[in-house]
Design a protein around this motif. Sequence first.
Motif, PDB file in Angstrom:
ATOM      1  N   GLN A   1       0.847  -1.188   0.000  1.00 60.37           N
ATOM      2  CA  GLN A   1       0.000   0.000   0.000  1.00 60.37           C
ATOM      3  C   GLN A   1       0.888   1.244   0.000  1.00 60.37           C
ATOM      4  O   GLN A   1       1.852   1.339   0.760  1.00 60.37           O
TER       5      GLN A   1
ATOM      6  N   SER B   1      -9.972   1.671  -4.993  1.00 57.75           N
ATOM      7  CA  SER B   1      -9.376   0.439  -5.507  1.00 57.75           C
ATOM      8  C   SER B   1     -10.321  -0.317  -6.424  1.00 57.75           C
ATOM      9  O   SER B   1      -9.910  -1.288  -7.066  1.00 57.75           O
TER      10      SER B   1
ATOM     11  N   ALA C   1     -15.783  -1.195   0.722  1.00 55.80           N
ATOM     12  CA  ALA C   1     -15.102  -0.837   1.971  1.00 55.80           C
ATOM     13  C   ALA C   1     -14.881  -2.024   2.899  1.00 55.80           C
ATOM     14  O   ALA C   1     -13.861  -2.093   3.599  1.00 55.80           O
TER      15      ALA C   1
ATOM     16  N   GLY D   1     -11.528  -4.146   3.498  1.00 63.37           N
ATOM     17  CA  GLY D   1     -10.520  -3.740   4.455  1.00 63.37           C
ATOM     18  C   GLY D   1      -9.134  -3.489   3.884  1.00 63.37           C
ATOM     19  O   GLY D   1      -8.944  -3.323   2.672  1.00 63.37           O
ATOM     20  N   PHE D   2      -8.151  -3.492   4.783  1.00 67.04           N
ATOM     21  CA  PHE D   2      -6.781  -3.083   4.439  1.00 67.04           C
ATOM     22  C   PHE D   2      -6.178  -3.984   3.362  1.00 67.04           C
ATOM     23  O   PHE D   2      -6.316  -5.207   3.395  1.00 67.04           O
TER      24      PHE D   2
ATOM     25  N   ALA E   1      -9.289  -2.515  -0.002  1.00 66.92           N
ATOM     26  CA  ALA E   1     -10.112  -1.314  -0.175  1.00 66.92           C
ATOM     27  C   ALA E   1      -9.236  -0.068  -0.043  1.00 66.92           C
ATOM     28  O   ALA E   1      -8.143  -0.107   0.538  1.00 66.92           O
ATOM     29  N   SER E   2      -9.710   1.022  -0.579  1.00 65.98           N
ATOM     30  CA  SER E   2      -9.010   2.303  -0.433  1.00 65.98           C
ATOM     31  C   SER E   2      -9.374   2.929   0.910  1.00 65.98           C
ATOM     32  O   SER E   2     -10.440   2.653   1.466  1.00 65.98           O
ATOM     33  N   TYR E   3      -8.498   3.804   1.429  1.00 65.12           N
ATOM     34  CA  TYR E   3      -8.725   4.358   2.769  1.00 65.12           C
ATOM     35  C   TYR E   3      -8.232   5.790   2.882  1.00 65.12           C
ATOM     36  O   TYR E   3      -7.399   6.266   2.104  1.00 65.12           O
TER      37      TYR E   3
ATOM     38  N   ARG F   1      -6.796   7.902   6.391  1.00 66.55           N
ATOM     39  CA  ARG F   1      -6.459   7.690   7.802  1.00 66.55           C
ATOM     40  C   ARG F   1      -5.954   8.985   8.423  1.00 66.55           C
ATOM     41  O   ARG F   1      -5.587   9.924   7.730  1.00 66.55           O
TER      42      ARG F   1
ATOM     43  N   TYR G   1     -10.434   7.092  10.784  1.00 63.74           N
ATOM     44  CA  TYR G   1     -10.145   6.602   9.439  1.00 63.74           C
ATOM     45  C   TYR G   1     -11.432   6.073   8.812  1.00 63.74           C
ATOM     46  O   TYR G   1     -12.447   5.889   9.474  1.00 63.74           O
TER      47      TYR G   1
ATOM     48  N   TYR H   1     -12.653   3.318   5.266  1.00 59.90           N
ATOM     49  CA  TYR H   1     -12.488   2.649   3.976  1.00 59.90           C
ATOM     50  C   TYR H   1     -13.662   3.046   3.097  1.00 59.90           C
ATOM     51  O   TYR H   1     -14.773   3.297   3.593  1.00 59.90           O
ATOM     52  N   TYR H   2     -13.432   3.084   1.796  1.00 56.44           N
ATOM     53  CA  TYR H   2     -14.479   3.540   0.884  1.00 56.44           C
ATOM     54  C   TYR H   2     -14.204   2.997  -0.513  1.00 56.44           C
ATOM     55  O   TYR H   2     -13.114   2.500  -0.799  1.00 56.44           O
TER      56      TYR H   2
END
Length: 455
Positions: free
Chosen positions: A321, A387, A391, A394-395, A398-400, A402, A442, A444-445
Amino acid sequence: MLITLVSTGQHRYIQIQTKPTQETTTPRHSTNMASSTSHITTTIIFIFVSLLFVVSSLSPVLSLPTLSDPGHPLLANQTFRPLQELHRLKRIRAYLKKINKPAVKTIQSPDGDVIDCVTSNLQPAFDHPQLKGQEPLEPPDRPKGHDSIDAMTESFQLWTDSGESCPEGTIPIRRTTEKDILRASSIRKFGRKLRRGVRHDTMSSDHEHAVAFVNGDQYYGAKASLNVWAPGVTDQYEFSLSQLWVISGSFGNDLNTIEAGWQVSPDLYGDNNPRFFTYWTTDAYQTTGCYNLLCSGFVQTNNKIAIGAAISPRSSYNGRQFDIAIMVWKDPKHGHWWLEFGSGLLVGYWPSFLFSHLRSHASMIQFGGEIVNSRSMGFHTSTQMGSGHFADEGFGKASYFRNLQAVDWDNSLIPLSNLHLLADHPNCYDIIAGKSNIWGSYFYYGGPGRNVKCP
Protein backbone atom coordinates in the motif's frame (compact mmCIF):
# COMPACT_ATOMS: atom_id res chain seq x y z
CA MET A 1 -20.86 36.55 -58.99
CA LEU A 2 -19.62 37.97 -55.68
CA ILE A 3 -17.63 35.86 -53.17
CA THR A 4 -17.31 37.40 -49.69
CA LEU A 5 -16.07 36.30 -46.25
CA VAL A 6 -18.77 36.97 -43.66
CA SER A 7 -18.04 37.09 -39.90
CA THR A 8 -20.71 36.76 -37.20
CA GLY A 9 -19.27 36.63 -33.69
CA GLN A 10 -17.05 33.59 -33.51
CA HIS A 11 -18.26 32.08 -36.79
CA ARG A 12 -17.05 32.77 -40.32
CA TYR A 13 -18.43 31.47 -43.57
CA ILE A 14 -18.10 32.06 -47.33
CA GLN A 15 -21.05 33.74 -49.05
CA ILE A 16 -21.47 33.37 -52.83
CA GLN A 17 -23.81 35.94 -54.37
CA THR A 18 -24.86 35.28 -57.97
CA LYS A 19 -27.34 38.15 -58.26
CA PRO A 20 -25.62 41.36 -59.48
CA THR A 21 -25.13 43.96 -56.74
CA GLN A 22 -25.47 46.85 -59.16
CA GLU A 23 -27.68 47.63 -62.17
CA THR A 24 -26.52 45.47 -65.15
CA THR A 25 -24.67 47.27 -67.97
CA THR A 26 -26.03 44.90 -70.61
CA PRO A 27 -27.99 46.87 -73.27
CA ARG A 28 -31.68 46.07 -72.84
CA HIS A 29 -32.39 46.28 -76.58
CA SER A 30 -30.04 43.35 -77.32
CA THR A 31 -31.83 40.14 -76.35
CA ASN A 32 -29.19 37.99 -78.01
CA MET A 33 -26.39 39.74 -76.09
CA ALA A 34 -28.23 39.24 -72.80
CA SER A 35 -28.72 35.58 -73.56
CA SER A 36 -25.07 35.25 -74.53
CA THR A 37 -23.93 37.01 -71.32
CA SER A 38 -26.14 34.72 -69.22
CA HIS A 39 -24.67 31.69 -70.95
CA ILE A 40 -21.09 32.97 -70.40
CA THR A 41 -21.80 33.65 -66.69
CA THR A 42 -23.20 30.13 -66.22
CA THR A 43 -20.15 28.68 -67.98
CA ILE A 44 -17.76 30.74 -65.82
CA ILE A 45 -19.48 29.57 -62.62
CA PHE A 46 -19.35 25.96 -63.83
CA ILE A 47 -15.65 26.24 -64.71
CA PHE A 48 -14.88 27.96 -61.37
CA VAL A 49 -16.63 25.26 -59.34
CA SER A 50 -14.99 22.49 -61.42
CA LEU A 51 -11.53 24.01 -60.97
CA LEU A 52 -12.14 24.44 -57.25
CA PHE A 53 -13.08 20.78 -56.96
CA VAL A 54 -10.04 19.62 -58.94
CA VAL A 55 -7.58 21.86 -57.05
CA SER A 56 -8.98 20.82 -53.67
CA SER A 57 -8.55 17.18 -54.54
CA LEU A 58 -4.93 17.69 -55.60
CA SER A 59 -3.48 19.96 -52.92
CA PRO A 60 -4.33 21.58 -49.58
CA VAL A 61 -6.45 24.68 -50.03
CA LEU A 62 -6.49 25.78 -46.42
CA SER A 63 -3.35 24.48 -44.79
CA LEU A 64 -1.99 25.26 -41.35
CA PRO A 65 1.53 25.81 -40.12
CA THR A 66 2.93 22.82 -38.27
CA LEU A 67 1.27 22.53 -34.87
CA SER A 68 3.39 22.28 -31.77
CA ASP A 69 1.96 18.84 -30.99
CA PRO A 70 3.08 16.43 -33.73
CA GLY A 71 0.89 13.65 -32.37
CA HIS A 72 -2.34 15.48 -33.05
CA PRO A 73 -4.70 13.43 -35.29
CA LEU A 74 -5.75 16.52 -37.24
CA LEU A 75 -2.21 16.81 -38.62
CA ALA A 76 -2.64 13.75 -40.83
CA ASN A 77 -4.81 15.57 -43.39
CA GLN A 78 -5.26 19.32 -43.24
CA THR A 79 -7.07 19.82 -46.57
CA PHE A 80 -10.12 22.05 -46.78
CA ARG A 81 -10.49 22.73 -43.03
CA PRO A 82 -13.64 24.73 -42.19
CA LEU A 83 -12.95 28.33 -41.21
CA GLN A 84 -14.59 27.76 -37.84
CA GLU A 85 -12.06 25.02 -37.07
CA LEU A 86 -9.21 27.28 -38.16
CA HIS A 87 -10.49 30.00 -35.87
CA ARG A 88 -10.73 27.54 -32.97
CA LEU A 89 -7.17 26.30 -33.46
CA LYS A 90 -5.94 29.88 -33.60
CA ARG A 91 -7.59 30.56 -30.24
CA ILE A 92 -6.14 27.34 -28.80
CA ARG A 93 -2.62 28.39 -29.80
CA ALA A 94 -3.12 31.80 -28.21
CA TYR A 95 -4.32 30.11 -25.02
CA LEU A 96 -1.35 27.70 -25.00
CA LYS A 97 1.03 30.61 -25.43
CA LYS A 98 -0.57 32.24 -22.41
CA ILE A 99 -0.44 29.28 -20.00
CA ASN A 100 2.73 27.49 -21.19
CA LYS A 101 5.37 29.81 -19.81
CA PRO A 102 8.97 29.99 -21.08
CA ALA A 103 11.08 27.23 -19.55
CA VAL A 104 14.69 27.39 -18.39
CA LYS A 105 14.79 23.58 -18.54
CA THR A 106 12.54 20.87 -19.98
CA ILE A 107 12.21 17.32 -18.65
CA GLN A 108 10.65 14.41 -20.56
CA SER A 109 8.61 12.13 -18.29
CA PRO A 110 8.43 8.35 -18.96
CA ASP A 111 4.64 8.60 -19.26
CA GLY A 112 4.84 11.11 -22.11
CA ASP A 113 4.41 14.30 -20.10
CA VAL A 114 6.68 17.25 -20.71
CA ILE A 115 7.66 19.09 -17.52
CA ASP A 116 8.77 22.70 -17.94
CA CYS A 117 10.93 24.31 -15.26
CA VAL A 118 9.54 27.85 -15.15
CA THR A 119 10.99 30.78 -13.22
CA SER A 120 8.80 31.14 -10.10
CA ASN A 121 7.62 34.69 -10.70
CA LEU A 122 6.61 33.84 -14.29
CA GLN A 123 4.13 31.12 -13.32
CA PRO A 124 0.43 31.55 -14.31
CA ALA A 125 -0.56 32.84 -10.84
CA PHE A 126 1.28 36.08 -11.46
CA ASP A 127 -0.93 36.87 -14.45
CA HIS A 128 -3.56 37.79 -11.86
CA PRO A 129 -3.96 41.60 -11.55
CA GLN A 130 -3.53 41.43 -7.77
CA LEU A 131 -0.33 39.38 -8.02
CA LYS A 132 1.46 41.03 -10.95
CA GLY A 133 5.02 42.00 -10.09
CA GLN A 134 5.03 40.08 -6.81
CA GLU A 135 7.24 37.25 -5.60
CA PRO A 136 6.10 34.01 -3.89
CA LEU A 137 5.76 34.34 -0.11
CA GLU A 138 8.04 32.70 2.42
CA PRO A 139 6.70 29.52 4.10
CA PRO A 140 4.41 30.04 7.11
CA ASP A 141 4.45 28.20 10.42
CA ARG A 142 2.90 24.74 10.27
CA PRO A 143 -0.05 24.01 12.55
CA LYS A 144 0.88 22.94 16.06
CA GLY A 145 0.87 19.18 16.45
CA HIS A 146 2.04 18.66 12.85
CA ASP A 147 4.35 15.65 12.59
CA SER A 148 6.81 15.36 9.69
CA ILE A 149 9.00 12.51 10.94
CA ASP A 150 7.94 10.15 8.12
CA ALA A 151 9.99 12.02 5.53
CA MET A 152 9.53 10.56 2.05
CA THR A 153 12.83 9.47 0.54
CA GLU A 154 11.56 7.61 -2.54
CA SER A 155 10.34 8.85 -5.89
CA PHE A 156 6.62 9.59 -5.87
CA GLN A 157 6.09 11.22 -9.27
CA LEU A 158 6.96 9.55 -12.56
CA TRP A 159 8.70 12.56 -14.08
CA THR A 160 11.44 12.39 -11.42
CA ASP A 161 12.39 8.78 -12.33
CA SER A 162 14.90 10.08 -14.88
CA GLY A 163 16.90 11.68 -12.07
CA GLU A 164 16.30 15.13 -13.57
CA SER A 165 15.02 17.98 -11.38
CA CYS A 166 14.10 21.63 -11.69
CA PRO A 167 16.71 24.12 -10.45
CA GLU A 168 16.16 26.37 -7.45
CA GLY A 169 14.11 29.44 -8.28
CA THR A 170 11.92 27.54 -10.74
CA ILE A 171 8.79 25.39 -10.44
CA PRO A 172 7.90 22.28 -12.48
CA ILE A 173 4.77 22.72 -14.62
CA ARG A 174 3.18 19.99 -16.73
CA ARG A 175 3.01 21.36 -20.27
CA THR A 176 -0.48 21.63 -21.74
CA THR A 177 -0.81 20.42 -25.35
CA GLU A 178 -3.28 21.04 -28.15
CA LYS A 179 -4.55 17.48 -27.69
CA ASP A 180 -5.36 18.26 -24.05
CA ILE A 181 -7.52 21.22 -25.02
CA LEU A 182 -9.15 19.57 -28.04
CA ARG A 183 -10.47 16.81 -25.77
CA ALA A 184 -12.50 19.47 -23.95
CA SER A 185 -15.67 20.82 -25.52
CA SER A 186 -14.28 24.37 -25.39
CA ILE A 187 -11.34 26.42 -24.11
CA ARG A 188 -13.66 27.95 -21.52
CA LYS A 189 -14.46 24.52 -20.06
CA PHE A 190 -10.92 23.16 -20.26
CA GLY A 191 -9.42 22.60 -16.81
CA ARG A 192 -12.70 23.19 -15.00
CA LYS A 193 -15.06 20.96 -13.08
CA LEU A 194 -18.71 20.81 -13.92
CA ARG A 195 -21.07 21.88 -11.17
CA ARG A 196 -22.21 19.50 -8.40
CA GLY A 197 -18.60 18.89 -7.36
CA VAL A 198 -19.48 18.68 -3.65
CA ARG A 199 -21.89 16.21 -2.09
CA HIS A 200 -24.23 17.84 0.38
CA ASP A 201 -27.46 15.90 -0.09
CA THR A 202 -28.68 12.57 -1.51
CA MET A 203 -30.20 13.93 -4.71
CA SER A 204 -29.26 11.83 -7.72
CA SER A 205 -26.86 13.30 -10.25
CA ASP A 206 -24.09 12.16 -12.53
CA HIS A 207 -21.56 12.81 -9.75
CA GLU A 208 -21.52 10.04 -7.12
CA HIS A 209 -19.72 10.13 -3.79
CA ALA A 210 -18.60 8.11 -0.78
CA VAL A 211 -17.44 10.72 1.73
CA ALA A 212 -16.90 11.56 5.38
CA PHE A 213 -17.44 15.14 6.55
CA VAL A 214 -17.69 17.46 9.54
CA ASN A 215 -19.60 20.72 9.71
CA GLY A 216 -21.18 23.09 12.21
CA ASP A 217 -17.96 24.75 13.36
CA GLN A 218 -15.23 27.09 12.09
CA TYR A 219 -12.36 25.23 10.44
CA TYR A 220 -8.96 26.56 9.40
CA GLY A 221 -7.63 23.53 7.58
CA ALA A 222 -7.59 19.74 7.25
CA LYS A 223 -5.13 16.90 7.01
CA ALA A 224 -5.29 13.21 6.07
CA SER A 225 -3.31 10.38 4.49
CA LEU A 226 -4.90 8.43 1.63
CA ASN A 227 -3.67 5.49 -0.40
CA VAL A 228 -3.20 5.86 -4.15
CA TRP A 229 -4.76 3.53 -6.72
CA ALA A 230 -5.26 3.48 -10.49
CA PRO A 231 -9.03 2.89 -10.76
CA GLY A 232 -10.47 1.95 -14.13
CA VAL A 233 -12.40 4.76 -15.83
CA THR A 234 -14.63 3.35 -18.58
CA ASP A 235 -15.60 6.54 -20.41
CA GLN A 236 -13.29 9.33 -21.58
CA TYR A 237 -15.55 11.98 -20.09
CA GLU A 238 -15.78 10.37 -16.65
CA PHE A 239 -13.26 10.60 -13.82
CA SER A 240 -12.46 8.98 -10.50
CA LEU A 241 -10.86 10.95 -7.69
CA SER A 242 -10.01 10.85 -4.01
CA GLN A 243 -9.51 14.15 -2.24
CA LEU A 244 -10.18 16.45 0.66
CA TRP A 245 -12.44 19.48 0.36
CA VAL A 246 -12.23 22.69 2.41
CA ILE A 247 -15.64 24.31 2.00
CA SER A 248 -17.46 27.51 2.91
CA GLY A 249 -20.58 29.36 1.78
CA SER A 250 -23.96 27.97 0.87
CA PHE A 251 -24.37 25.31 -1.78
CA GLY A 252 -25.71 27.91 -4.19
CA ASN A 253 -23.74 30.19 -6.46
CA ASP A 254 -21.48 31.45 -3.65
CA LEU A 255 -19.88 28.09 -2.82
CA ASN A 256 -16.13 28.38 -2.03
CA THR A 257 -13.95 25.25 -2.12
CA ILE A 258 -10.29 24.29 -1.98
CA GLU A 259 -9.56 20.73 -3.07
CA ALA A 260 -6.51 18.48 -3.29
CA GLY A 261 -5.90 14.77 -3.83
CA TRP A 262 -5.35 12.34 -6.69
CA GLN A 263 -7.49 11.70 -9.74
CA VAL A 264 -7.76 9.62 -12.91
CA SER A 265 -9.21 11.77 -15.71
CA PRO A 266 -8.74 10.66 -19.34
CA ASP A 267 -10.48 13.82 -20.53
CA LEU A 268 -8.13 16.18 -18.71
CA TYR A 269 -4.84 14.28 -19.03
CA GLY A 270 -5.31 11.83 -21.92
CA ASP A 271 -4.50 8.68 -19.93
CA ASN A 272 -5.53 6.57 -16.92
CA ASN A 273 -2.66 7.44 -14.57
CA PRO A 274 -3.51 8.67 -11.05
CA ARG A 275 -2.27 12.25 -10.76
CA PHE A 276 -1.77 14.69 -7.92
CA PHE A 277 -4.18 17.57 -8.44
CA THR A 278 -5.61 20.72 -6.88
CA TYR A 279 -8.77 22.71 -7.53
CA TRP A 280 -10.47 25.86 -6.29
CA THR A 281 -13.64 27.85 -6.96
CA THR A 282 -15.39 30.80 -5.38
CA ASP A 283 -18.71 30.63 -7.28
CA ALA A 284 -19.72 26.95 -7.29
CA TYR A 285 -17.62 25.94 -10.31
CA GLN A 286 -19.30 28.45 -12.62
CA THR A 287 -16.63 30.87 -13.85
CA THR A 288 -13.85 30.96 -11.23
CA GLY A 289 -11.10 28.51 -10.44
CA CYS A 290 -9.49 25.60 -12.26
CA TYR A 291 -7.46 22.45 -11.91
CA ASN A 292 -3.79 22.74 -11.01
CA LEU A 293 -2.04 25.74 -12.60
CA LEU A 294 -4.39 26.11 -15.57
CA CYS A 295 -5.46 29.61 -14.54
CA SER A 296 -4.07 32.40 -12.38
CA GLY A 297 -4.71 31.69 -8.72
CA PHE A 298 -2.62 29.06 -6.92
CA VAL A 299 0.95 30.22 -6.26
CA GLN A 300 3.46 27.34 -6.34
CA THR A 301 6.62 27.62 -4.26
CA ASN A 302 8.08 24.10 -4.58
CA ASN A 303 10.53 22.93 -7.27
CA LYS A 304 10.06 19.20 -6.61
CA ILE A 305 6.31 18.66 -7.12
CA ALA A 306 4.56 18.97 -10.48
CA ILE A 307 0.84 19.46 -9.93
CA GLY A 308 -1.03 17.34 -12.46
CA ALA A 309 1.84 14.87 -12.85
CA ALA A 310 1.41 11.11 -12.40
CA ILE A 311 1.97 9.55 -8.97
CA SER A 312 4.16 6.47 -8.65
CA PRO A 313 4.18 3.93 -7.08
CA ARG A 314 0.53 2.98 -6.56
CA SER A 315 -1.16 0.56 -4.19
CA SER A 316 -1.79 -3.01 -5.37
CA TYR A 317 -4.65 -5.33 -4.43
CA ASN A 318 -3.62 -7.62 -1.56
CA GLY A 319 -0.10 -6.18 -1.89
CA ARG A 320 1.93 -3.13 -0.96
CA GLN A 321 0.00 0.00 0.00
CA PHE A 322 1.29 3.43 -0.95
CA ASP A 323 -0.30 6.51 0.58
CA ILE A 324 0.26 10.24 0.48
CA ALA A 325 -0.36 12.87 3.13
CA ILE A 326 -2.18 16.09 2.21
CA MET A 327 -2.67 19.10 4.44
CA VAL A 328 -4.40 22.40 3.68
CA TRP A 329 -4.38 25.16 6.29
CA LYS A 330 -4.87 28.88 6.69
CA ASP A 331 -1.79 30.88 7.61
CA PRO A 332 -2.85 32.99 10.64
CA LYS A 333 -0.41 35.76 9.70
CA HIS A 334 -1.38 36.50 6.08
CA GLY A 335 -4.63 34.54 5.79
CA HIS A 336 -3.60 32.53 2.71
CA TRP A 337 -4.44 28.83 2.36
CA TRP A 338 -1.29 26.68 2.10
CA LEU A 339 -0.90 23.17 0.70
CA GLU A 340 1.50 20.47 1.89
CA PHE A 341 2.06 17.23 -0.01
CA GLY A 342 3.80 14.21 1.44
CA SER A 343 5.77 14.79 4.63
CA GLY A 344 6.91 18.35 4.88
CA LEU A 345 6.88 19.41 1.22
CA LEU A 346 5.15 22.77 0.92
CA VAL A 347 3.64 23.05 -2.55
CA GLY A 348 2.29 26.62 -2.43
CA TYR A 349 -0.78 28.63 -1.50
CA TRP A 350 -4.12 30.03 -2.60
CA PRO A 351 -4.16 33.81 -1.89
CA SER A 352 -7.04 34.74 0.42
CA PHE A 353 -8.32 37.45 -1.96
CA LEU A 354 -9.43 34.70 -4.39
CA PHE A 355 -12.30 33.85 -2.07
CA SER A 356 -15.32 35.39 -0.40
CA HIS A 357 -16.35 33.06 2.46
CA LEU A 358 -13.00 31.25 2.68
CA ARG A 359 -11.32 34.57 3.23
CA SER A 360 -12.21 34.07 6.89
CA HIS A 361 -12.67 30.32 7.57
CA ALA A 362 -14.27 27.09 6.36
CA SER A 363 -17.62 25.77 7.54
CA MET A 364 -17.20 22.18 6.32
CA ILE A 365 -14.37 19.69 5.80
CA GLN A 366 -14.95 16.69 3.56
CA PHE A 367 -12.86 13.62 2.65
CA GLY A 368 -13.51 10.79 0.22
CA GLY A 369 -14.11 9.64 -3.31
CA GLU A 370 -16.08 10.96 -6.26
CA ILE A 371 -16.80 9.57 -9.73
CA VAL A 372 -18.77 10.69 -12.75
CA ASN A 373 -21.47 8.32 -14.00
CA SER A 374 -22.39 9.42 -17.53
CA ARG A 375 -24.47 6.30 -18.28
CA SER A 376 -23.09 6.51 -21.81
CA MET A 377 -24.06 2.87 -22.48
CA GLY A 378 -27.54 3.28 -21.00
CA PHE A 379 -26.69 1.74 -17.63
CA HIS A 380 -24.55 2.59 -14.58
CA THR A 381 -20.88 3.07 -15.33
CA SER A 382 -18.23 0.52 -14.40
CA THR A 383 -15.85 3.34 -13.48
CA GLN A 384 -14.20 2.34 -10.21
CA MET A 385 -13.84 4.45 -7.08
CA GLY A 386 -10.64 4.01 -5.09
CA SER A 387 -9.38 0.44 -5.51
CA GLY A 388 -12.59 -0.65 -7.20
CA HIS A 389 -13.48 -2.78 -4.16
CA PHE A 390 -16.06 -2.21 -1.44
CA ALA A 391 -15.10 -0.84 1.97
CA ASP A 392 -15.72 -4.07 3.89
CA GLU A 393 -12.78 -5.79 2.18
CA GLY A 394 -10.52 -3.74 4.46
CA PHE A 395 -6.78 -3.08 4.44
CA GLY A 396 -4.81 -4.07 1.36
CA LYS A 397 -7.94 -4.39 -0.76
CA ALA A 398 -10.11 -1.31 -0.18
CA SER A 399 -9.01 2.30 -0.43
CA TYR A 400 -8.73 4.36 2.77
CA PHE A 401 -8.22 7.72 4.43
CA ARG A 402 -6.46 7.69 7.80
CA ASN A 403 -5.45 10.15 10.53
CA LEU A 404 -8.23 12.58 9.70
CA GLN A 405 -7.64 15.94 11.40
CA ALA A 406 -8.83 19.53 11.28
CA VAL A 407 -7.03 22.80 12.04
CA ASP A 408 -8.70 24.97 14.70
CA TRP A 409 -8.71 28.74 15.36
CA ASP A 410 -5.41 28.44 17.26
CA ASN A 411 -3.58 26.89 14.28
CA SER A 412 -3.55 23.51 16.01
CA LEU A 413 -4.27 20.12 14.47
CA ILE A 414 -7.09 18.35 16.31
CA PRO A 415 -8.74 14.94 15.79
CA LEU A 416 -12.15 14.99 14.16
CA SER A 417 -15.29 14.40 16.15
CA ASN A 418 -18.88 13.98 14.96
CA LEU A 419 -17.77 12.52 11.65
CA HIS A 420 -20.70 12.01 9.24
CA LEU A 421 -20.67 9.38 6.50
CA LEU A 422 -22.47 9.57 3.17
CA ALA A 423 -22.59 7.12 0.26
CA ASP A 424 -25.23 8.36 -2.13
CA HIS A 425 -25.22 5.08 -4.16
CA PRO A 426 -24.12 2.46 -1.57
CA ASN A 427 -24.74 -0.50 -3.89
CA CYS A 428 -22.16 0.99 -6.25
CA TYR A 429 -19.71 2.66 -3.82
CA ASP A 430 -19.80 2.54 -0.02
CA ILE A 431 -17.96 3.74 3.09
CA ILE A 432 -17.16 2.36 6.59
CA ALA A 433 -15.46 4.37 9.37
CA GLY A 434 -13.50 3.49 12.51
CA LYS A 435 -10.93 4.68 15.08
CA SER A 436 -7.63 3.26 16.30
CA ASN A 437 -4.59 4.36 18.27
CA ILE A 438 -2.36 4.25 15.21
CA TRP A 439 -4.72 5.47 12.47
CA GLY A 440 -6.85 7.84 14.57
CA SER A 441 -10.10 8.53 12.72
CA TYR A 442 -10.14 6.60 9.44
CA PHE A 443 -12.46 5.11 6.87
CA TYR A 444 -12.49 2.65 3.98
CA TYR A 445 -14.48 3.54 0.88
CA GLY A 446 -14.97 2.79 -2.80
CA GLY A 447 -16.48 0.19 -5.09
CA PRO A 448 -16.68 -1.25 -8.59
CA GLY A 449 -19.60 0.74 -9.92
CA ARG A 450 -21.87 -1.43 -12.04
CA ASN A 451 -22.65 -4.84 -10.52
CA VAL A 452 -25.74 -6.99 -9.94
CA LYS A 453 -26.95 -4.60 -7.22
CA CYS A 454 -25.94 -1.48 -9.16
CA PRO A 455 -27.58 -1.86 -12.56
